[in-house]
Structure formats: structure tokens, C-alpha cells
Motif scaffolding. Sequence first.
Motif, PDB file in Angstrom:
ATOM      1  N   ASN A 198       0.824  -1.213   0.000  1.00 14.64           N
ATOM      2  CA  ASN A 198       0.000   0.000   0.000  1.00 14.64           C
ATOM      3  C   ASN A 198       0.855   1.258   0.000  1.00 14.64           C
ATOM      4  O   ASN A 198       0.454   2.288  -0.548  1.00 14.64           O
ATOM      5  CB  ASN A 198      -0.951   0.001   1.196  1.00 14.64           C
ATOM      6  CG  ASN A 198      -2.163  -0.891   0.945  1.00 14.64           C
ATOM      7  OD1 ASN A 198      -2.556  -1.114  -0.190  1.00 14.64           O
ATOM      8  ND2 ASN A 198      -2.742  -1.415   2.002  1.00 14.64           N
TER       9      ASN A 198
ATOM     10  N   TYR B 137      -1.399   4.397  -1.269  1.00 12.31           N
ATOM     11  CA  TYR B 137      -2.609   4.406  -0.447  1.00 12.31           C
ATOM     12  C   TYR B 137      -2.263   4.641   1.014  1.00 12.31           C
ATOM     13  O   TYR B 137      -3.131   4.917   1.826  1.00 12.31           O
ATOM     14  CB  TYR B 137      -3.370   3.086  -0.584  1.00 12.31           C
ATOM     15  CG  TYR B 137      -3.857   2.824  -1.983  1.00 12.31           C
ATOM     16  CD1 TYR B 137      -4.413   3.855  -2.734  1.00 12.31           C
ATOM     17  CD2 TYR B 137      -3.763   1.565  -2.553  1.00 12.31           C
ATOM     18  CE1 TYR B 137      -4.855   3.635  -4.020  1.00 12.31           C
ATOM     19  CE2 TYR B 137      -4.203   1.340  -3.835  1.00 12.31           C
ATOM     20  CZ  TYR B 137      -4.747   2.376  -4.563  1.00 12.31           C
ATOM     21  OH  TYR B 137      -5.185   2.144  -5.838  1.00 12.31           O
TER      22      TYR B 137
ATOM     23  N   PRO C 274      -1.696   8.529  -5.357  1.00 13.67           N
ATOM     24  CA  PRO C 274      -1.810   7.301  -6.162  1.00 13.67           C
ATOM     25  C   PRO C 274      -2.062   7.576  -7.643  1.00 13.67           C
ATOM     26  O   PRO C 274      -1.514   6.905  -8.511  1.00 13.67           O
ATOM     27  CB  PRO C 274      -3.003   6.567  -5.545  1.00 13.67           C
ATOM     28  CG  PRO C 274      -3.141   7.109  -4.185  1.00 13.67           C
ATOM     29  CD  PRO C 274      -2.582   8.499  -4.190  1.00 13.67           C
ATOM     30  N   ARG C 275      -2.887   8.611  -7.931  1.00 12.85           N
ATOM     31  CA  ARG C 275      -3.297   8.800  -9.324  1.00 12.85           C
ATOM     32  C   ARG C 275      -2.143   9.233 -10.218  1.00 12.85           C
ATOM     33  O   ARG C 275      -2.219   9.118 -11.434  1.00 12.85           O
ATOM     34  CB  ARG C 275      -4.460   9.794  -9.418  1.00 12.85           C
ATOM     35  CG  ARG C 275      -4.093  11.209  -9.093  1.00 12.85           C
ATOM     36  CD  ARG C 275      -5.353  12.068  -8.974  1.00 12.85           C
ATOM     37  NE  ARG C 275      -5.006  13.329  -8.351  1.00 12.85           N
ATOM     38  CZ  ARG C 275      -4.599  14.399  -9.033  1.00 12.85           C
ATOM     39  NH1 ARG C 275      -4.508  14.346 -10.337  1.00 12.85           N
ATOM     40  NH2 ARG C 275      -4.292  15.499  -8.391  1.00 12.85           N
TER      41      ARG C 275
ATOM     42  N   MET D 278       0.460   3.130 -11.356  1.00 18.75           N
ATOM     43  CA  MET D 278       0.622   1.743 -10.932  1.00 18.75           C
ATOM     44  C   MET D 278      -0.722   1.039 -11.096  1.00 18.75           C
ATOM     45  O   MET D 278      -1.773   1.627 -10.853  1.00 18.75           O
ATOM     46  CB  MET D 278       1.064   1.679  -9.475  1.00 18.75           C
ATOM     47  CG  MET D 278       2.413   2.339  -9.277  1.00 18.75           C
ATOM     48  SD  MET D 278       3.062   2.041  -7.649  1.00 18.75           S
ATOM     49  CE  MET D 278       4.512   3.107  -7.688  1.00 18.75           C
TER      50      MET D 278
ATOM     51  N   PHE E 254      -6.931  -5.975  -6.504  1.00 17.74           N
ATOM     52  CA  PHE E 254      -7.323  -6.132  -5.111  1.00 17.74           C
ATOM     53  C   PHE E 254      -7.837  -7.551  -4.837  1.00 17.74           C
ATOM     54  O   PHE E 254      -8.311  -8.231  -5.743  1.00 17.74           O
ATOM     55  CB  PHE E 254      -8.429  -5.147  -4.755  1.00 17.74           C
ATOM     56  CG  PHE E 254      -8.035  -3.703  -4.910  1.00 17.74           C
ATOM     57  CD1 PHE E 254      -7.606  -2.967  -3.824  1.00 17.74           C
ATOM     58  CD2 PHE E 254      -8.086  -3.081  -6.152  1.00 17.74           C
ATOM     59  CE1 PHE E 254      -7.249  -1.638  -3.957  1.00 17.74           C
ATOM     60  CE2 PHE E 254      -7.729  -1.753  -6.299  1.00 17.74           C
ATOM     61  CZ  PHE E 254      -7.305  -1.025  -5.198  1.00 17.74           C
TER      62      PHE E 254
ATOM     63  N   ASN F 151     -10.544  -8.388  -3.233  1.00 17.32           N
ATOM     64  CA  ASN F 151     -11.988  -8.523  -3.500  1.00 17.32           C
ATOM     65  C   ASN F 151     -12.354  -7.917  -4.856  1.00 17.32           C
ATOM     66  O   ASN F 151     -13.473  -7.464  -5.043  1.00 17.32           O
ATOM     67  CB  ASN F 151     -12.796  -7.888  -2.375  1.00 17.32           C
ATOM     68  CG  ASN F 151     -12.542  -6.401  -2.276  1.00 17.32           C
ATOM     69  OD1 ASN F 151     -11.676  -5.858  -2.970  1.00 17.32           O
ATOM     70  ND2 ASN F 151     -13.281  -5.729  -1.439  1.00 17.32           N
TER      71      ASN F 151
ATOM     72  N   ALA G 247     -12.646  -5.330  -6.437  1.00 18.16           N
ATOM     73  CA  ALA G 247     -12.908  -3.884  -6.486  1.00 18.16           C
ATOM     74  C   ALA G 247     -13.275  -3.423  -7.892  1.00 18.16           C
ATOM     75  O   ALA G 247     -12.834  -2.375  -8.337  1.00 18.16           O
ATOM     76  CB  ALA G 247     -11.715  -3.085  -5.939  1.00 18.16           C
TER      77      ALA G 247
ATOM     78  N   ALA H 131      -6.101  -3.371 -14.697  1.00 19.25           N
ATOM     79  CA  ALA H 131      -4.840  -2.863 -14.148  1.00 19.25           C
ATOM     80  C   ALA H 131      -3.754  -2.814 -15.225  1.00 19.25           C
ATOM     81  O   ALA H 131      -2.899  -1.937 -15.213  1.00 19.25           O
ATOM     82  CB  ALA H 131      -4.388  -3.734 -12.980  1.00 19.25           C
TER      83      ALA H 131
END
Lengths: 352, 282
Positions: free
Chosen positions: A47, A52, A72-73, A77, A81, A83, A85, A147
Motif C-alpha cells: 500500500n 494508499y 496514487p493517481r 501503478m 485487489f 476482493n 474492487a 490494471a
Amino acid sequence: MSTVRFEGIARHFGPVRALLPTDLDIPQGEFLTLLGPSGSGKTTLLNICAGYLEPSAGRLIVDGRDVTAAPPRLRNMGMVFQNYALFPHMTVAENVAYGLKVRNVPRAELSRRVDEALRLVRLEGYGGRAIRQLSGGQQQRVALARAMVIEPAILLMDEPLGALDRQLRKEVQLEIRRLHLARPRTSIYVTHDQEEALVMSDRIAVMRGGRIVQIGSGADLYERPVDTFVARFLGESNLIEGRVEAIADGRARLAVPGLSAPIEGRAAAGLAVGAVASALIRPEAIRAAAGGIEAGVIERVYLGEIVALRLRLDGGHEVWSRRFAGEVPAGDRIAIGWDAGAVSILPPAEAV
Amino acid sequence: MSGAGGTSKGAAAALMAPALLVVAIVFLAPLVRLFAMSFEAKAGPMATYLEVLGDPIYRHVFVNTFVVSATVTVVAIAIAYPTAFALTRIGPAWRTLLFACVLFPLWISVLVRTFSWMLLLERNGPINRALVGSGLIDQPLSLLFNRTGVLIGMVQVLLPYAVLPIYAAVLRIDPALIRASEGLGASRLRTFLSVLLPLSMRGVATAATFVFLLALGFFITPALLGGPASMTLSMLIDSLVNERLDWPLAAAASMVLMVAALIVVGLAGRFVSVRAIAEAHR
């Protein structure tokens, strides 16, 4: 594709030190796995890399540029995730296109790249589907496509197979490996599953208590673990405790109460004569040997081509042996031995 | 016991019996009576409906009721959305405080709150004094006994019903979606517009349905804060019963109000399930 360098990156949550100061260099195109039990700091490290989470100390350098403070933006990268996301109100294609739309990629190029990404994860023709119509494995493949389509500098994966059942896990695991081999991309993969780590990684960093205990190829870690924790975490292991009698030329001798002869093996770093240590003998190294140590067979487990035997040595220690079915002698008592080359003498794991 | 299913159904019926009985006696029976009554005018069975729907004065009341309800809904949602959003973004201590501010008015009688607004909004009340004193305006605004007063009062009374469903909807959004969006390069505004706003629309629809329905039948606040020109349907029904003693006409007006409410529920049902409303209030 990028190089990543963690310089003294650390993070604490209040008084809890989730990550001790950590240095880590990841060369371009490497697939690195952070392997460890929960609470070992692996997700914290990931993270921080994604932005994050802010590190409490240290610097993060990507391609020579300090990105420690970048949001992050701006890091480019790709994150996958546990779950998934995925955006539930968008179709498969809209999910994959999201990062491209944000970058104002022209419409024709956008649809070409989305199609290509979906083809890569073998979901051609699924673009118009709603997310909830897909199975878990398909959803995670969409997440992978989403991603990767932005051509990220680094691909980050946080236990991406954690929510899948065993069969799908295998499938997506091989999918990720295939995608990486087809197009090597600097990747950081977080898992607590040793098999995933071994199948996919160029290098594995074993983490415990907020620090990297050992980093190396799967073979390095399996054959030359630095301590009993790494030995236990990767593969099956027999650990027999004793006291170090002698260390010389990278070899050590361990006196074990109840065994008439000391166990000899490769000496790991951090051993001291007279200190407590353990001998690591992998189950596949233990074989029947005439004139060896006498042992009683307590349990026989049939695993197909392999048979696992639980043995009680005459000194009282219990060990597992795994041999091909044809090599296993019948009877309740056998004499066993091992190659000294297959034994490691390891210091105990540091208290956490 | 013959079967678990039968037993539990029987038990469920027994548990619900008191509530069902109360509903049947004090709600359904009078409703049926009211329905019948609406056709009992001396001028003929359909006369009441022709009068309620045909008379321009009554039509004006209908339009006003819908305009007031719609305006209250829009304003309440506009205030509730940022509030609900903030509730999901702040620390536990502030959240408790803000929640108390949102819910506290619900514990005070609507009558008390409405009288409080009368004191605040009157010509020489604190709001006008402050506005004139600060030099923003020369003459006191007329905030009472007109539509402005009704809107201010109703928005305040109905605001909690708008905040809670939106808060529940925003809370249900997986925080990983926000991370995913930011990780893919989206700005905060973009993330809000593309991810958070669409995913909270169900909460907004639920809130809007709630507020609109409650506003349609609201009585105390519009009756006390409104004037003759801003009469609403509930005020009209009240005056038909208490002043004109025309029960059939009042019954017809009530039926029209109920049908309007049912239409709203039906339309909303296309976007919001009844279950979503129940969930929002857990």
C-alpha cells in the motif's frame, strides 16, 4: 516497466510498528512476491508502494524519481485487489476502459486497447456483460485487464487469489504467470500462500513481524533458509532441536539429546557454539538406509505417487518422510538415514 | 410437531397478530369507510370527485402541494447529500456529534419545532433583525405565512429522512473502489462523479421517495407556517371537515391524495425496492 527502490521505508500505526525500516530493490521486469503470515507487514509495504498509505519514514524511488509524496493517481501503478474492487455499475468493458478514459485516450485507440486487454485475459466477447454476471475467476481476470491496460509502471497485486476457491486459484495463478512471461512487467505480489509464491515469482521476500526475513529465489529459500521460520513457511520441514557443538568451514554439528550421533549440516548465519539451534531435514531427504537410525512407523499416509510416513526415532523425535510409493519399505520398523548435504543447521527465529 | 416450516409460519402469524389487528381496526376499516363515504354526496356518487378535480381553486391546491413537496425534496436532498457524505468521512467522535445533530430534531415534537420556526421567522424575529442589522437588507423579509416559511420549516423537519438513506448507501460503497479509481489515475472529483455518485443514487432515490411522500401529506408545518395562498391538500381536507363539514368531499380529496402517493410509490418502485428502504433504516 520500471525499477523500484524502497529506502528505509517504515510505517507505524500509533504505537504499532507495522513495518520496520526496510530497504528493497526491485529490478526492471522482476516478479517479486511478498510472502508472510497476516500482520507481517506485506500489505503495508504494498500500500505504501501504491500510495494508499504514507510511510512514517523513508523514501520510495521509482525509475530514479522520488515518488514518496505523490498521490496514487500520479504514480501510474496498476493495482489488483483481493476482493476485485470492480465498479459494479459499469460493464466489463467500461471497467477496463476506466483508466484510459481518465487519461483521455482517443475513442478508437481506447476500444482497441480494451479489446486487446480482454483478449489477453481470455474474456473476448465479455465486454458488454455486467460484473455480477461473471464468476469470481472471471471478475479477477477483468481486474487484471483493468490494471494492465493502462500500461502501468508497476503491477501491484494484493492477495488477488484470496477470494477464489482452490480450482479457480490454480487457473488464475497460471493466467497471471502466463501474462507475466509473455510480457515481463515489474510486479509486486502479496500472498500468504507459499505455493503461489513458488509458482509465479522470480524472487520471494519472506516477511515476518514487519520486516523482510529473507529474500531470494524459491530454491534459495527452500534449500538455504536463514532460520526456522523461513524453513517452516516454505515447504514441509522436520526441525530437530539441539545445541551447536562445532562450526567450521560453513558446516555445523548439532548435538541432539536422545540421538547417539550428532547431526551435521550446512551452517546458517547467526549460529554460535553452545547455542540452541535446529537441524532442518526436508521429508524428501529422509530415506531407508541399512544400518541407519532405528525408527518406528507411526502413520502411513498415501498421497498417490508419494507416501508420507510419520516416524518416531529411537531418541523420541518424530519426523516425516516422503518417498515415492515404490521406495517405501513395509513393516513397523525401519532404519533411516539422510544425506548430510541435504541438512541445514538453523538458528531459531527471532522473537516478534 | 408436524413440521418446522408449518410451525414457524404459525408462530410468525401469532407474533404478527396484534399488529395486524391494530392495522385492520384503526387503519383499513376507516379507509374502507372513507372510500365509501367519498361516493355519498347528495349531488350524486361521482360529484365529489368532479368537484375536487374540476374546481380551479382545488386544482391550485393540488399544484401547490406538489410544487411544495417537490421543492422540499430537492432542497432536502441538496442539503442531505453533502451531510451524509461528510458523515462517512469523519472521525468517530465528530460522527457521533453530527449524527446527534441530525437525529436530535426527531426527538422533539413537530409542533414544538414549528412554533420555534414561527418565533425565528417572524417579521421582528431574530433572523430578520440580524439581516437588517447587518445591512444586507433594508426591509425585513416576509418569511412567515407564505411558501418560504413552509419550505424552511418542512425541509428542517424532513431532513433526517433524507440524510439516513443516503448515509446508508454511501456507507455500503466498498472503499477499495475509491482506491481502485484513484490508482487508475482519476482525480478526486472524477472518482466522486464516476464512482461514488452513481453508486449512491439508490440512496438518493430512497431518500427522495421518503421525503416526497411525507411532504405530500404534511399538515402541522404548512398549516402553521403557511398562509391562505399556500394551502396544501392536507390543509384543504382539514378545512373541508372542520369548517365546511363536507365529509364526502373531504373523503374524495383524501382518496386523491392517497392515489397520488401510491403513484409515487409505484414509480419509485421501478428504481428503489421496498427492501432498500427497509435496509436504509436498519
